[in-house]
Design an enzyme around this catalytic site. Structure first.
Site, PDB file in Angstrom:
ATOM      1  N   LYS A 119       0.849  -1.190   0.000  1.00 46.44           N
ATOM      2  CA  LYS A 119       0.000   0.000   0.000  1.00 46.44           C
ATOM      3  C   LYS A 119       0.885   1.240   0.000  1.00 46.44           C
ATOM      4  O   LYS A 119       1.742   1.398   0.888  1.00 46.44           O
ATOM      5  CB  LYS A 119      -0.862  -0.033   1.262  1.00 46.44           C
ATOM      6  CG  LYS A 119      -2.224   0.573   1.119  1.00 46.44           C
ATOM      7  CD  LYS A 119      -3.037   0.227   2.371  1.00 46.44           C
ATOM      8  CE  LYS A 119      -4.329   0.961   2.409  1.00 46.44           C
ATOM      9  NZ  LYS A 119      -4.952   0.847   3.734  1.00 46.44           N
TER      10      LYS A 119
HETATM   11  C1  E4P Z   1      -8.365   1.816   3.670  1.00 45.13           C
HETATM   12  O1  E4P Z   1      -7.573   1.002   3.271  1.00 45.13           O
HETATM   13  C2  E4P Z   1      -8.208   2.567   4.919  1.00 45.13           C
HETATM   14  O2  E4P Z   1      -7.495   1.801   5.850  1.00 45.13           O
HETATM   15  C3  E4P Z   1      -9.522   2.890   5.576  1.00 45.13           C
HETATM   16  O3  E4P Z   1     -10.642   2.501   4.834  1.00 45.13           O
HETATM   17  C4  E4P Z   1      -9.590   4.248   6.171  1.00 45.13           C
HETATM   18  O4  E4P Z   1     -10.812   4.407   6.824  1.00 45.13           O
HETATM   19  P1  E4P Z   1     -11.089   5.554   7.896  1.00 45.13           P
HETATM   20  O5  E4P Z   1     -11.360   6.820   7.147  1.00 45.13           O
HETATM   21  O6  E4P Z   1     -12.313   5.068   8.617  1.00 45.13           O
HETATM   22  O7  E4P Z   1      -9.877   5.650   8.769  1.00 45.13           O
END
Ligand code: E4P
Length: 220
Positions: free
Chosen positions: A83
């Protein structure tokens, strides 16, 4: 539509996996910190539970640092997806890793041109954050819609991963638009199978069934 869980908590991952409909996992530095676990050890444990794509995020912000971290993370398991943030250095690293056959999830995507460029750089997944846009009175779902249209116009193969999902209606809308994947917190996964009419309907069926059994017993 594929379903990933957005957590680094092993109990949540096991429980979601046991439902038999989980396709993958996403983590991020905040989720890992919340668990207080060793990063690499935790990724290894997650990959042992879920055979599908498991996203592990780098914390470097330069191309070479990202590649060095990716080399270590991909050695953990064959289903690790790297990522990277949607910044210019992340774009370059996406190209480098994709050319090596490493799957990349481009995260923190907030506008459609970021999504177009990462598709050109060979990303496996792009993660537009719906909830965080809604949180500041924007329209997160509109971004998913625009990316879907652009990808379809040009045949980009990058999968759209609807991220930052806050409630089941986000899932419904993302599925109607045609997002390929949604990554969802455990709490929302639990809500996906809930409806009060299902619960009250089942309660009534069972009460009627038991009343019938009692009546048969009385007649015997
Ligand atoms: C995606 O990979 C992220 O980890 C995640 O969906 C972020 O979500 P949040 O805005 O609830 O922190």
């Amino acid at each position: 539509m594929q379903l990933y869980i957005d957590t680094a908590n092993l109990n949540e991952i096991r429980e979601a996996h046991d439902l038999g409909v989980l396709d993958g996992v996403t983590t991020n530095p905040s989720l890992i910190s919340k668990e207080g676990a060793d990063f690499h050890a935790r990724m290894e444990e997650i990959c042992r539970i879920v055979p599908g794509p498991v996203s592990a995020e780098v914390v470097s912000t330069d191309h070479d640092g990202m590649i060095a971290e990716a080399d270590q993370l991909t050695a953990i398991a064959s289903n690790i997806v790297i990522k990277l943030p949607c910044i210019p250095e992340g774009l370059k690293a996406c190209r480098t890793l994709s050319e090596r056959g490493v799957k990349v999830n481009m995260t923190l995507c907030f506008q459609p041109m970021q999504a177009m460029l990462v598709a050109k750089a060979g990303a496996f997944l792009v993660s537009p954050f719906i909830g965080r846009v809604d949180d500041i009175s924007g329209d997160g779902m509109e971004i998913i819609q625009q990316i879907r249209q652009i990808y379809d116009n040009y045949g980009y193969e990058t999968k759209i991963l609807a991220a930052s999902i806050r409630h089941p209606q986000h899932m419904v809308q993302a599925a109607l638009i045609g997002a390929d994947v949604a990554t969802v917190p455990f709490k929302v996964i639990q809500q996906l199978m809930k409806h009060p009419l299902t619960d009250s309907g089942l309660e009534k069926f069972l009460a009627d069934w038991n009343a019938r059994a009692d009546a048969q017993k009385a007649m015997a």
